[in-house]
Design a protein around this motif. Structure first.
Motif, short mmCIF file in Angstrom:
data_model
loop_
_atom_site.label_atom_id
_atom_site.label_comp_id
_atom_site.label_asym_id
_atom_site.label_seq_id
_atom_site.Cartn_x
_atom_site.Cartn_y
_atom_site.Cartn_z
N ASN A 8 0.80 -1.21 0.00
CA ASN A 8 0.00 0.00 0.00
C ASN A 8 0.84 1.26 0.00
OD1 ASN A 8 -2.41 -1.36 0.00
ND2 ASN A 8 -2.41 -1.58 2.23
N ASN A 9 2.00 1.19 -0.55
CA ASN A 9 2.88 2.35 -0.48
C ASN A 9 3.19 2.86 -1.87
OD1 ASN A 9 5.72 3.61 -0.40
ND2 ASN A 9 4.89 3.70 1.68
N SER A 10 3.20 4.18 -2.00
CA SER A 10 3.42 4.75 -3.33
C SER A 10 4.77 4.34 -3.90
CB SER A 10 3.31 6.27 -3.26
OG SER A 10 4.35 6.79 -2.47
N LEU A 11 5.71 4.12 -3.00
CA LEU A 11 7.04 3.72 -3.47
C LEU A 11 7.00 2.42 -4.24
CD1 LEU A 11 9.95 4.03 -0.91
CD2 LEU A 11 9.71 5.02 -3.16
N PHE A 12 6.14 1.54 -3.79
CA PHE A 12 6.19 0.18 -4.32
C PHE A 12 4.98 -0.17 -5.18
CE2 PHE A 12 8.45 -0.26 -0.09
CZ PHE A 12 9.69 0.00 -0.65
N ARG A 13 4.17 0.84 -5.42
CA ARG A 13 2.96 0.60 -6.21
C ARG A 13 3.35 0.18 -7.63
NH1 ARG A 13 -0.87 4.79 -4.51
NH2 ARG A 13 -0.74 3.41 -2.72
N GLY A 14 2.60 -0.74 -8.16
CA GLY A 14 2.84 -1.14 -9.53
C GLY A 14 3.89 -2.22 -9.68
N LEU A 15 4.45 -2.63 -8.58
CA LEU A 15 5.43 -3.71 -8.67
C LEU A 15 4.72 -5.06 -8.62
CD1 LEU A 15 8.30 -2.52 -6.29
CD2 LEU A 15 8.17 -2.39 -8.78
N PRO A 16 5.32 -6.05 -9.25
CA PRO A 16 4.73 -7.39 -9.20
C PRO A 16 4.71 -7.93 -7.77
CG PRO A 16 6.91 -7.41 -10.22
CD PRO A 16 6.50 -5.98 -10.10
N GLU A 17 3.77 -8.80 -7.54
CA GLU A 17 3.59 -9.40 -6.21
C GLU A 17 4.89 -10.03 -5.71
OE1 GLU A 17 1.63 -10.45 -2.79
OE2 GLU A 17 0.94 -9.17 -4.44
N SER A 18 5.63 -10.61 -6.60
CA SER A 18 6.86 -11.30 -6.20
C SER A 18 7.83 -10.30 -5.55
CB SER A 18 7.51 -11.96 -7.40
OG SER A 18 7.84 -10.97 -8.38
N ASP A 19 7.84 -9.08 -6.08
CA ASP A 19 8.73 -8.07 -5.50
C ASP A 19 8.27 -7.66 -4.11
OD1 ASP A 19 10.35 -8.14 -7.64
OD2 ASP A 19 9.64 -6.28 -8.56
N HIS A 20 6.97 -7.58 -3.94
CA HIS A 20 6.47 -7.24 -2.62
C HIS A 20 6.92 -8.27 -1.59
CE1 HIS A 20 2.98 -4.64 -4.37
NE2 HIS A 20 4.10 -3.96 -4.25
N GLU A 21 6.86 -9.52 -2.00
CA GLU A 21 7.29 -10.57 -1.08
C GLU A 21 8.78 -10.46 -0.80
OE1 GLU A 21 5.90 -14.09 -2.97
OE2 GLU A 21 3.79 -13.58 -2.57
N GLU A 22 9.49 -10.19 -1.87
CA GLU A 22 10.94 -10.02 -1.73
C GLU A 22 11.26 -8.88 -0.77
OE1 GLU A 22 15.14 -10.20 -2.98
OE2 GLU A 22 13.45 -11.60 -2.93
N ALA A 121 12.53 2.05 -9.63
CA ALA A 121 13.37 3.24 -9.75
C ALA A 121 12.53 4.46 -10.09
CB ALA A 121 14.44 3.03 -10.82
N LEU A 122 11.57 4.27 -10.95
CA LEU A 122 10.72 5.41 -11.33
C LEU A 122 9.88 5.88 -10.15
CD1 LEU A 122 9.52 4.55 -14.94
CD2 LEU A 122 11.00 6.41 -14.19
N ASN A 123 9.36 4.94 -9.40
CA ASN A 123 8.60 5.32 -8.21
C ASN A 123 9.46 6.12 -7.24
OD1 ASN A 123 6.33 4.06 -9.14
ND2 ASN A 123 6.50 2.25 -7.82
N MET A 124 10.68 5.69 -7.07
CA MET A 124 11.57 6.41 -6.15
C MET A 124 11.89 7.79 -6.69
SD MET A 124 13.98 3.94 -4.05
CE MET A 124 13.77 5.06 -2.69
N LEU A 125 12.07 7.89 -7.99
CA LEU A 125 12.29 9.20 -8.59
C LEU A 125 11.11 10.12 -8.28
CD1 LEU A 125 13.91 8.30 -12.03
CD2 LEU A 125 14.90 9.71 -10.23
N GLY A 126 9.93 9.56 -8.36
CA GLY A 126 8.74 10.36 -8.05
C GLY A 126 8.74 10.88 -6.63
#
Lengths: 227, 227
Positions: A8-22, A121-126
DNA sequence: CGCTGCGTTGAGCTTCTTCAACGATCGTGG
DNA sequence: CCACGATCGTTGAAGAAGCTCAACGCAGCG
């Protein structure tokens, strides 16, 4: 569940589920009591943080002990991302201003992930850009406006955020607010009193009611003095 | 040659040659005379810029016309990157303070490139982080230090950058410096005079010689007043 | 030669900080 | 449950720092 907070974080929005788990796997939960230091300025930045619950302040201390708050962060907001990319030392201090839980992401593991995930990376840039914009605003406020103007701007901003019929509850102590506005508690207190006497607001404890929106706006724009 | 300027930039370092050519292709050279506006605050941010030659200032103007300079940028430095990622409007004004050439990168073309090139994104994260750090420093300086302290810090910084036997040449006009330090020309003038009288420096025109390095350091750290 | 922009200087005033004292609130331990 | 202490907020008086306004010198340039 840690994964929820991450998803639920803007930083990680749009990432695949696997990354969230990672991410959940490499993140370490840490708890702090009110007043506890999370890190000091100059310490080696071993990673960055995400506020899970509670509230954290980022601040600097001058030689004579006066403090300037740079940010106040609530749940879902990241901090110390800068240490990841620009040098390794933390550029300011971080303290929990109430009982807080944060998730710590160690530098290496995270930066490995970022270099293979353009969308991360794009999210972090944002978020960094947003932060930069806030800073620009802060520099402007500190140098151009007098304290009443800064306070008026703060009140209006806070009112916009929560929209509760022109009544706001200060999310932080007044002494903290003073530091955030680049002044001291005494001055803040006097200005609140003046604003009340002039019928702009009423203030009781940490509740502030806006009586004269336009008057505040004029102050914030520097069109008016609070003589 | 445009490609050279692009290759020698920290933003684009480490990118394959093909990307440099691509960048050179989408970048548009623009020339400005001293005093010409590059963009205004609030304008739609159509892209970002890179200084090729000359000097550019980023600044804000308050209601009553006072200006606060946020950045001074020289050759090789990018600006307005924020507009790419956070909202579309430029958050401040940009003006050439001498005859300058800049390269303009349109938003869409550049952001296409970035989303497929992790290393470019990482470079941008680095420069944005650095910018953030500078801002944190600036906020601290503006709120914590008095003007003599800020000036002392500026002089020492400038001296470090060029290292010419403790003698520096101001790269910008004194009125501009005043704005950069968050004050006005009159105050700056008085403080320079005071510093001279106290034997800290000698100032003739835009040349400043440092006589008492320690004394300046103490001022910059807030350990001393310039009574 | 006069104009314009920049820098300097002086006087007065506003704003903010400092220092000190006091009141209120809240949590804790007796 | 009350009392105590700590923290926080408020208020007053005095002083310092910087700003405004105004005038003037100086240099560069048309």
């Amino acid at each position: 569940m840690k994964t929820n907070h991450i998803a639920n974080n803007s930083l990680f929005r749009g990432l695949p589920e696997s990354d969230h788990e990672e991410l959940a796997r490499i993140g370490v939960k840490q708890d702090f009591l009110r007043g506890e230091i999370i890190f000091h300025e100059g310490e080696d930045g071993a990673g960055f943080y995400l506020v899970q619950s509670g509230m954290v302040k980022i601040y600097k201390i001058s030689f004579d002990g006066k403090e300037q708050i740079l940010h106040i962060l609530g749940p879902g907001e990241p901090f110390a991302e800068v240490a990841l990319f620009a040098g390794s030392a933390y550029p300011a201090n971080a303290m929990a201003i109430e009982k807080s839980s944060v998730i710590f992401f160690p530098r290496q593991a995270f930066s490995d992930l970022i270099s293979t995930q353009p969308s991360l990376a794009l999210n972090m840039l944002g978020t960094l850009s947003l932060r930069l914009r806030q800073f620009a605003h802060m520099v402007e406020a500190l140098s151009l406006k007098e304290v009443p103007g800064r306070l008026a701007a703060y009140i209006l901003l806070e009112n916009e955020k929560h929209q509760k019929n022109n009544e706001i509850k200060l999310p932080i102590a007044k002494s903290q607010l003073a530091s955030l506005l680049g002044t001291i508690p005494e001055t803040l207190s006097r200005i609140l009193a003046k604003m009340t006497k002039q019928g702009l607001i009423t203030a009781t404890g940490s509740m502030i009611s806006i009586l004269d929106m336009e008057g505040l706006q004029d102050l914030a724009d520097g069109e008016t003095r609070l003589s």
